[in-house]
Scaffold this active site. Structure first.
Site, short mmCIF file in Angstrom:
data_model
loop_
_atom_site.label_atom_id
_atom_site.label_comp_id
_atom_site.label_asym_id
_atom_site.label_seq_id
_atom_site.Cartn_x
_atom_site.Cartn_y
_atom_site.Cartn_z
N HIS A 28 30.80 68.73 62.92
CA HIS A 28 31.75 67.77 64.23
C HIS A 28 32.75 68.25 64.17
O HIS A 28 33.25 66.93 63.23
CB HIS A 28 31.19 66.61 64.60
N HIS A 259 33.68 66.87 70.21
CA HIS A 259 32.44 65.96 69.67
C HIS A 259 32.25 67.57 68.40
O HIS A 259 31.89 67.13 67.35
CB HIS A 259 32.13 65.29 70.30
N GLU A 407 19.05 40.20 60.51
CA GLU A 407 18.21 40.90 60.02
C GLU A 407 18.55 42.13 59.79
O GLU A 407 18.62 42.73 58.22
CB GLU A 407 16.79 41.04 60.70
N HIS A 469 4.12 37.18 66.14
CA HIS A 469 4.94 37.84 64.62
C HIS A 469 3.96 37.74 63.44
O HIS A 469 3.64 37.76 61.95
CB HIS A 469 5.13 35.21 64.15
#
Lengths: 659, 659
Positions: A28, A259, A407, A469
Site C-alpha cells: 500500500h 491506496h 467493551e 444476554h
C-alpha cells in the site's frame, strides 16, 4: 545534520517504501508516501527513543495504526537504525519470514510496538499505553516514567466505532500525553472519502475535549511545531494533517489508485525525477542516512541520564520498578490466593461465580499493586472495583477504569496496557458482551499478550434477562481462537487455581469465565497442587468396581455432573466425574494422561450449558451431550435448566442409554 | 379524549410498568418511568400505526433501543391495544413463556419490531429500516411507502462504537425520516454518567449533520412539538430529552438505584400518592385507557385510505409491491443463476472465489430488483457493486451502500432492513472483519432474520496480508452460532447452489464464505438438483473396490482433497471425496444419509485451512485433520500452504498412516 532538512529525510522514507513495494509487486504505497513528512517530523524532532535499545522502558511509544501502509514504519525503523530492520529485510517485504510482513507484527526488539492492520485497534492500543504511562508516572514520578504515545491514524481508524469509543474515553480520562497524527488524505479504498463520510471530524474530537490543530501534512516544520504544541497541552491531542495520498509519484498522487495500487519501475523513476532524487533503488545518500541515524541515537544521552536516575532510586522503589518493567509479579503474590483456596476447600465455600471472582480480585489487587481492572458500566454486577479506586482525569493512582458502555475500547486498551508493560491488565464484562470486544481478544491472542479477560454471567444461568444476554455459543467461539486459554472454573477452589494460571501465563491472553448463579463446592482439596493447570482431571473417582462411565463438565455444570454420578452410583454404575476447566491446557498434556482421564473404554457424556461444538473431541462420535442446541429464553434459572433439559437426570439417562 | 392529557397517558405507562416490575421482583424501572412522557407524546400524537393490524406495511417503525427498560414497550403496546400484549402477559413479566420477556424479543404481531438489549443494535436496526423505507419510497412513491422510524435511545447506545457509526452514516446518507429520542437521564448502571462520559453529545450529532433539538423530556407537549419539527426537517433528527430516571417514585427518582434496582410495594404506593394515581395495580381508568385505544386505532382510517391507494396501483406495480412486502422473490429469479451453474459445470469455470460471487451477484441484482448489497470500503476487492448504483443522500434508487469502514453498522443495518421487509439484505466484507459485526450476526440468528452475510478472503489464501487478515478460527466461530447456515462453496457450481440456498432460506441468516484465491472446478454436473442443499455429499466416488478412505473438505480445500484422492487411487486405495459446503444442512439430514456419506467404516481425514474445532464430529476421534493449528503468516499463498502443511501429499499421508 547541516544541509539535511526534514523534506530530504521524508523523501528517504518515500523512496525506500516505493522501492520495496515495487520490488514486492504489491503493498500500500499511499500511506508511506503521504505520511512521510509527518513521521519524519515526529521521529527526527520529537520521538524519545534509542534505536540501539528498542525496549528502553521510558521510550515514547509510536503506533502506526493504519497498518496496511506498513512500509512506512519499516522504512522509519530502518533509517533510524534498528538492527533488526536491515535493508535486506526491506528488500524481502511480504516474503514469508521477513520482518517486513504485509502488516506490522509486534516485535518490540525491532521497534514495532503492536500488530496493526485491523483498523481502529492501533489507536485504542495507543490509548491503553498512554493510560499505563499516566499510572506509572504518578507511581514512580516523572524522572522515571515520562513518555508520550503517538499514533499515526488513517480515516479507517476514525470511521470504525472503536475509534469514537477511544476519542470519547481518552478525552474523558484526559490522557494528555496521547497524540494522534491524522493522515487526512480524503481517500479510502473505495475512492473519495465523500462516498461514505460527511463528518466534521475535527468537531468530533472537540466534542470530547481534545486539543485539535490543523496543519499542512507536507509542511514538516509545521507538523513539528504542532507536535510541540500538543506536548504542552494537558488534553489528548489530534493533529489533522492534510496530505496527498501517494505523494511524490505523479501517476498516483492524490488518487484512489495510490491506496493499494501496484507500482512499477516507471513510477519510481518518475518519482525520482519529480522529487529530484538521483539515487539508485534502496540507496540512501550518506548525509541523509547520517541525519536519520542521529535521530535514532539522539535518545541515548537521555537514556543514560534516565538510567542514572533509576540507579539512584531508593532500593525499594528500584526493586518495584525493575519488577514491574520486567513483568514479574511481587514475591509471595500468590499467598493470599492460596490461602483463599485452602479456606474455600476447607469450608466448602459456595457463592455466585462472579462474587467469587470479585473476592479473589480483592485479594489480588492488594497483593499486586500494578494490577488494573475495570468494566464497561457493570461495576455492580461484576464486583471488581470494591478495593480499587477509580483511575480518573484527576487521580492517576486509581486502578479501576470506568470504561463506559464501550467493551471494544476496554479490550483494545487492555492490549495496549499489556504491550506497554508495567501493569497487569484485566477487565471484566458479561460473557455475551465479549462479541463487542472480540476483535481485541483475537489481537491479544495473535500478539501473544498476557491480558486477562474476565467474564461473568456465562450461560442461561443469567436467567430472566433472556436470550440476548445468554451466551450459548461463546465458549466454543473462544476455544476456536488459537493461543488463548479459556478457563471456566467449577467452584471457588478452581476459581483460585484458574486465576493463578491466568496471572502466570505470559505467552498469550486468558479468558476467565464465571457464572452468575451460585457455584457449589466441588473440590475439598486445597493444597498447593494446581489441578486446573492440567486442564482436566478426575474430580470424583468411580466406586464399587472399574469405571463404566465418565461424565465431563465445566463450570456450573460440574455440580450437575456430580449429581448425575450420584444417581448412577446409586444404581451400581461406577462413574467418574471429570472437571475440564481448560481444554487448551488439557490438550497440551501427554497422551497417557489424557487417555487416563478420558478413558475411551467407558461411556462418555458431557454436560455444559452451551452448544456441543468441540465436545466430540472428548466424548467421541457416540458420546452423549447435554447442553444447548439453540438460543436460550427469558425465565428463572431453574425453569430454564428444566426447559432445556440440562439436568442430572438427563445426564444419567444419556449414560444409561449407552451402557 | 377530553380531560385526558399526555401526562395522564404517560402515568398509565408508569404505573403499569412499576406494577409489573414490582410483581416480578426485578426489571429496570428507570427507563419506563423516565421516558414515559416521551413515548406518550410519540404514540399519542405522531406514530402512524394500527394496533389491530400490527404488520401494516406502511406503519411507522418504533424501536426501543434501550431494551433493558422493556416494560416501557410492553406497557405502550398493551395500552395501545395490541392483542398479544394483554394485561395477563404484563402480569407475568419475566416468567418463562411470557410475551413480556426480560428484553423485548422480536414479535411483529405484538408490535415489537426487533429484539433489543444489546446496546447500540436497536438504533442501528432503526437506521436500516429508514434506509429500506427511503428506497421503497422512491420505488413505489409516497402514496404507498411513506413512514418514519423512531428509536428511543439510551446513553449506552450512544457510547457504544456502533452508535457513532450509525450517527455518521445516517447523517451522511441523510436518512431524514429517522428520529432518535434520546432519554438523556445522565445515569447509567455505574451511576452518574460523568464517571465515563464527558462528550458534548449534541455536538457529536451536529458534526454528522443531524437536526438536533433539546427539550424537557417530561414536557410531553414540548416533545410532541419537537417530533413535529423533526418530521419537517430533511436530516435525521435527534431530540435530546432531558429526563429524570425513575421519574415518579420518590425513593429512586434521579438516582442510580432507579436503573435496575428492585421496587417494592412501598415504592409503588408512594408513587401513587406522589403522582395522584388512586387506581389499583394494573388498573387503568377508563378515560385514560380510551385515550390510549384511540391512539392505537387512529391509524385505521389512514390505513384504509392507504389500502385503497394500493388497490388502485397499476397491476404490475401492485404485483411487485405485494411480492416484496410478502418477501417473495420474483418469479423465475433463479433462472439466470441456474444457467450460470449449468454453464460453469459445462465449461469447468474457474475463478477467484470472490469474483465468482461477484459474477453471481451481478445476475441476482438484475433478477431481483429489491436486492441490496454494500461493503465497508471494499468495493474493489469484493465486486458486489458492478451492476448496482450507489444508494446516496441524493439518489434513493441506488442499491449499493458504501458503508465506510464500519462493519458493525453494516451488519446491524442489514438486520434492520430485513426486519423492515421489502428488500433483500446482503452485504459483504473480508471474513476476518466479521468479528467487527459479530454482535449483529448473532442478533440476526437470534431474531431469525433472512439476512445474507457474504464474506471473501476466507483463509490463509489471502496471502501476503498476513495473520491479521487470515481468518483461521472464523469458520468454527460461525458454526457455533445457532440458527445460521454457514456456507463455503468449493467452486462456481457450489457457489451458485449456495447463493440459491441463502436467498431462499427464510428462518435465519446465512453466511456465504468465499476464497480470495482461485477455486478449481470440482463439479461438472450442473443440473437442477441442488446438491449443496444436503449440506454434504459424495463428490467423487471410490474406484477399484469398496471405499477404504473418505476425505472431507470445504471450499478451496476441496481441490486438495481431490488431488489427495488421485494420489491414493493411484496407489490402489479406493477413496471418496466428500464436499461439505454446509455443516448445518448436513446435520439436518436423516441418519441414513449422513452415515452413507461419512461412512465410519473407512479411514476419515478432513482438510480445511482453518482450525480443527468441530471436525471431530465428522471424522471421529481417530480421524485425521489437515489444517491450521494456530495463526497464519505473511507470505505468498503457495508458500503458506506448504509451510502449514495443507497439501494433497499430507492428506494422503494422513490416510495412509491410518489404513
Amino acid at each position: 545534520m547541516p544541509g539535511v532538512d526534514l523534506t530530504a529525510m521524508a523523501n528517504a522514507i518515500r523512496f525506500l517504501s516505493m522501492d520495496a513495494i515495487e520490488r514486492a509487486g504489491e503493498g500500500h504505497p499511499g500511506t508511506p508516501l503521504g505520511a512521510a513528512d509527518i513521521s519524519a517530523a515526529l521521529f527526527a524532532r520529537h520521538l524519545k527513543f534509542n534505536a540501539a535499545d528498542p525496549r528502553w522502558f521510558d521510550r515514547d511509544r509510536f503506533v502506526q495504526s493504519n497498518g496496511h501502509g506498513s512500509m512506512l514504519i519499516y522504512s522509519l525503523l530502518h533509517l533510524a537504525g534498528y538492527d533488526r530492520m536491515s535493508l535486506d529485510q526491506l528488500k524481502i517485504f511480504r516474503v514469508l519470514g521477513s520482518h517486513c510482513a504485509g502488516h506490522p507484527e509486534i516485535d518490540q526488539d525491532a521497534g514495532i510496538e503492536v500488530t496493526t492492520g485491523l483498523l481502529g485497534q492501533g489507536i485504542a492500543n495507543a490509548a491503553g499505553m498512554a493510560l499505563a504511562e499516566a499510572f506509572l508516572n504518578q507511581w514512580f514520578g516523572p524522572d522515571i516514567v515520562d513518555h508520550h504515545t503517538y499514533a499515526l491514524v488513517g480515516d479507517g481508524c476514525l470511521q470504525e466505532g472503536v475509534g469514537q469509543e477511544i476519542i470519547s474515553l481518552a478525552g474523558h480520562l484526559r490522557l494528555g500525553k496521547l497524540t494522534f497524527l491524522w493522515d487526512d488524505n480524503r481517500i479510502t479504498d473505495d475512492g473519495d472519502i465523500a462516498l461514505a463520510l460527511s463528518d466534521d471530524m475535527v468537531a468530533r474530537f472537540r466534542a470530547s475535549h481534545w486539543h485539535v490543530q490543523e496543519v499542512d501534512g507536507h509542511d514538516a516544520e509545521a507538523v513539528s511545531a504542532a507536535i510541540a504544541a500538543a506536548k504542552r497541552d494537558p488534553h489528548p491531542s489530534m493533529i489533522a494533517c492534510t496530505t496527498a495520498i501517494g505523494r511524490g509519484i505523479p501517476r498516483v498522487e492524490g488518487l484512489r489508485i495510490a491506496h493499494s495500487g501496484r507500482l512499477f519501475r516507471e513510477d519510481t523513476d518518475a518519482a525520482r525525477r519529480h522529487l529530484g532524487w538521483p539515487h539508485a533503488p534502496f540507496e540512501i545518500p550518506p548525509d541523509i542516512l547520517a541525519a536519520w541515524r542521529e535521530a535514532g541515537s539522539r535518545g541515548a544521552v537521555e537514556q543514560a541520564a534516565w538510567r542514572r536516575r533509576v540507579e539512584a532510586l531508593p532500593a525499594d522503589t528500584r526493586r518495584a520498578f525493575d519488577r514491574i518493567r520486567e513483568g514479574r509479579l511481587p514475591e509471595g503474590w500468590e499467598g493470599a490466593l492460596r490461602a483463599f483456596k485452602a479456606r474455600a476447600a476447607e469450608t466448602g465455600h459456595s457463592d455466585h461465580g462472579y462474587k467469587i471472582s470479585g473476592d479473589i480480585v480483592d485479594l489480588l489487587t492488594e497483593a499486586i499493586p500494578e494490577m488494573f481492572s475495570g468494566a464497561p458500566d457493570l461495576e455492580g454486577a461484576t464486583l471488581h472495583k470494591r478495593r480499587l479506586p477509580s483511575f480518573t482525569a484527576e487521580d492517576r493512582s486509581g486502578r479501576y477504569v470506568h470504561y463506559g458502555i464501550r467493551e471494544h475500547a476496554m479490550g483494545s486498551m487492555l492490549n495496549g496496557m499489556a504491550a506497554h508493560g508495567g501493569v497487569v491488565a484485566t477487565g471484566i464484562t458479561y460473557l455475551v458482551f465479549s462479541d463487542y470486544e472480540r476483535p481485541a481478544i483475537r489481537m491479544a491472542a495473535l500478539m501473544g499478550l498476557p491480558v486477562t479477560f474476565v467474564f461473568s454471567h456465562d450461560s442461561i444461568g443469567i436467567g430472566t434477562n433472556g436470550p440476548t444476554h445468554q451466551p450459548v455459543e461463546f465458549l466454543a467461539a473462544f476455544r476456536a481462537i488459537p493461543n488463548m486459554l479459556t478457563l471456566r472454573p467449577a467452584d471457588a477452589v478452581e476459581a483460585a487455581e484458574c486465576w493463578e494460571i491466568a496471572l502466570t501465563h505470559r505467552t498469550g491472553p486468558c479468558s476467565l469465565v464465571f457464572s452468575r448463579q451460585p457455584l457449589e463446592p466441588a473440590r475439598r482439596d486445597g493444597g498447593a497442587e494446581n489441578r486446573s493447570a492440567r486442564g482436566a482431571y478426575v474430580l470424583e473417582e468411580a466406586e464399587g468396581g472399574p469405571r463404566r462411565a465418565t461424565i465431563l463438565a465445566t463450570g456450573s455444570e460440574v455440580a450437575i455432573a456430580r449429581a448425575a454420578r450420584a444417581l448412577l452410583q446409586a444404581e451400581g454404575i461406577p462413574t467418574v466425574v471429570v472437571s475440564m476447566p481448560c481444554w487448551e491446557l488439557f490438550e497440551a498434556q501427554d497422551a497417557a494422561y489424557r487417555a487416563a482421564v478420558i478413558d475411551r473404554g467407558t461411556v462418555r457424556v458431557a454436560v455444559e450449558a452451551a452448544v456441543r461444538q468441540g465436545w466430540d473431541r472428548w466424548i467421541g462420535e457416540d458420546g452423549g451431550f447435554v447442553g444447548m442446541s439453540g438460543f436460550g429464553a427469558s425465565g428463572p434459572v431453574p425453569d430454564l435448566y428444566a426447559k432445556f433439559g440440562i439436568t442430572a437426570e438427563r445426564v444419567a439417562a444419556e449414560v444409561r442409554s449407552r451402557l
